[in-house]
Design an enzyme around this catalytic site. Structure first.
Site, short mmCIF file in Angstrom:
data_model
loop_
_atom_site.label_atom_id
_atom_site.label_comp_id
_atom_site.label_asym_id
_atom_site.label_seq_id
_atom_site.Cartn_x
_atom_site.Cartn_y
_atom_site.Cartn_z
CG HIS A 140 -2.21 0.75 1.00
ND1 HIS A 140 -2.31 1.85 0.18
CD2 HIS A 140 -3.46 0.57 1.53
CE1 HIS A 140 -3.55 2.31 0.21
NE2 HIS A 140 -4.27 1.55 1.00
CG ASP A 178 -11.30 -10.58 -19.88
OD1 ASP A 178 -10.61 -11.62 -19.86
OD2 ASP A 178 -12.24 -10.40 -20.68
#
Length: 451
Positions: free
Chosen positions: A165, A388
């Site tokens: 992060h 995807d």
């Protein structure tokens, strides 16, 4: 085969491929230098990895994924580096862009994608098997990017990623993951967005100018008030935690908005965050009712700065807005009042305010005030659920684990719904779910009576 254990379904063990994990380095030489991290990047609150889990109906070739990852790491080369403390300041972090590479593990698990989908609403501890655990003495020794691809029975695949992060926020992680998917499906085309690496757009001023009060932070000093507040945090952590998972449809969110008297124009996030905060506080029965409670929620400030942050900025371009009031005021007021608090907290995030916050964080004795706060992080609306790699969008997208920080998650196949996930003590979670659905159930009952 799934095992039932403590009302949760335990995943079977992973069988790792031989010689796992491996390191994936950039496919061509990359710049070798130290990357400065901003005060928003390296604050202690963000010293962890964002852990995503993706479930796919059909698996992708491991060789394709490794090759495309090595290609995308040429563009995102800091993710192939290592975190270090600055030679000038032990409290300041930077990235040693040395090209050592990302961790990549490949495994097999004897379940089907449909099996996993059935239990996907509520993470449990056994899910940690799906992300390779790097043995490290400290947070700094964990590589910024860890990936595990687990092939499933019947041809499915689970992809888990752990992205540090301090290097990326939610928007940045989504940008990187889509660049990886793009490199897999369209290897000869440039990525749609070029990453912007430098963090100097968030450099503190010299001398620092803290011109605002930043209620989301507290100075690390011992006093009586802090002692009272710490007990709330300890209360949450000292008991077994159970995930609560509730999905809100557009019609339910519209019903929530109609609870505002007088009516108020507000976003889905404002209404749902306000309702979640009230339900969380009500379920905990916090005393005294004069106690100050806070809602900390992530707000993207890329376009709030002057000038705006450059396109492709994948570092931490968000800050935690802070709404606060007393327990009594929160639980006994109309939702209108709570939404106004949230809107005011968002409206305060001007260029001057954000730069004042960056300057405040030059003083490393300031930390995020988690003592009596609910923290909400929004993973919906980031495009994470559209990832995807060539065999279709995921059947499920969410976190690897659930904890006391609340996540607003996308619902696969339903763009306008939001799933609320937060872990609470076992004895509290039913009350929280009751308060979250009370108004909706009452409305449904009235509708049924009218029919």
């Amino acid at each position: 085969m799934l095992k039932s254990h403590d009302h949760n379904q335990e995943l079977p063990d992973c069988c790792y491929h031989p010689n796992q994990p491996i390191f994936i380095s950039p496919s061509t030489p990359t710049p070798n230098h130290s990357l400065y991290l901003s005060n928003l990047d390296d604050q202690k609150f963000l010293r962890f990895s964002i852990k995503y889990l993706y479930l796919y109906k059909k698996s992708i070739s491991l060789d394709f994924l490794k090759y495309s990852l090595s290609k995308v790491l040429v563009e995102y080369y800091p993710l192939a580096g290592r975190l270090r403390t600055s030679s000038e300041d032990d409290f300041k972090l930077q990235v040693d862009c040395n090209g050592e590479g990302a961790v990549f593990a490949a495994a097999f698990m004897d379940i089907s994608s449909e099996d996993f989908l059935q239990l996907s609403r509520k993470p449990n501890r056994s899910w940690r098997k799906l992300l390779y655990r790097v043995e490290a003495q400290s947070f700094l020794q964990v590589p910024p990017l860890v990936v595990q691809v687990t092939n499933l029975r019947c041809g499915g695949m689970i992809l888990c990623t752990a992205i540090n992060h301090c290097l990326c926020d939610g928007i940045g992680t989504s940008q990187f993951l889509h660049a990886w998917a793009h490199a897999t499906t369209k290897p000869n085309l440039d990525p749609p967005i070029s990453p912007f690496h430098t963090r100097h757009v968030l450099k503190p001023r010299n001398p620092p100018q803290v011109n605002f009060t930043h209620h989301g932070y507290t100075k690390t000093t011992q006093n009586e008030t802090a002692q009272v507040e710490v007990e709330i945090n300890q209360y949450l952590q000292a008991q077994p935690l159970v995930p609560a998972s509730l999905t809100f449809t557009p019609s339910q969110i519209l019903h929530l908005k109609r609870q505002c008297v007088p009516s108020l124009k507000c976003t889905t996030f404002e209404a749902l965050a306000s309702h979640t905060w009230r339900s969380w506080v009500r379920s905990l029965d916090l005393l005294p009712d004069s106690l100050n409670v806070k809602l900390l929620f992530s707000v993207n400030v890329r376009k709030k700065l002057n000038p705006e942050m450059p396109e492709g900025y994948y570092g931490n371009g968000f800050v935690l807005a802070c709404a606060q009031t007393s327990v009594n005021d929160l639980v006994n007021s109309n939702l209108y009042h709570t939404i106004k608090l949230v809107q005011q907290a968002k409206a305060s995030l001007t260029d001057d305010y954000v730069r004042s916050m960056v300057d405040l964080l030059e003083d490393k004795s300031y930390k995020t005030d988690l003592s009596s706060s609910l923290v909400i992080s929004q993973w919906s609306k980031l495009g994470l659920e559209d990832l995807d790699f060539g065999e279709g969008k995921p059947m499920h997208m969410g976190p690897v684990t659930s904890d006391i920080y609340c996540l607003f998650l996308p619902v696969t196949g339903d763009l306008n719904s939001t799933r609320v996930l937060v872990s609470m003590p076992e004895g509290v979670v039913e009350k929280f779910e009751y308060y979250m659905t009370e108004l909706l159930d009452r409305d449904q009952q009235n509708t049924n009576n009218e029919n």
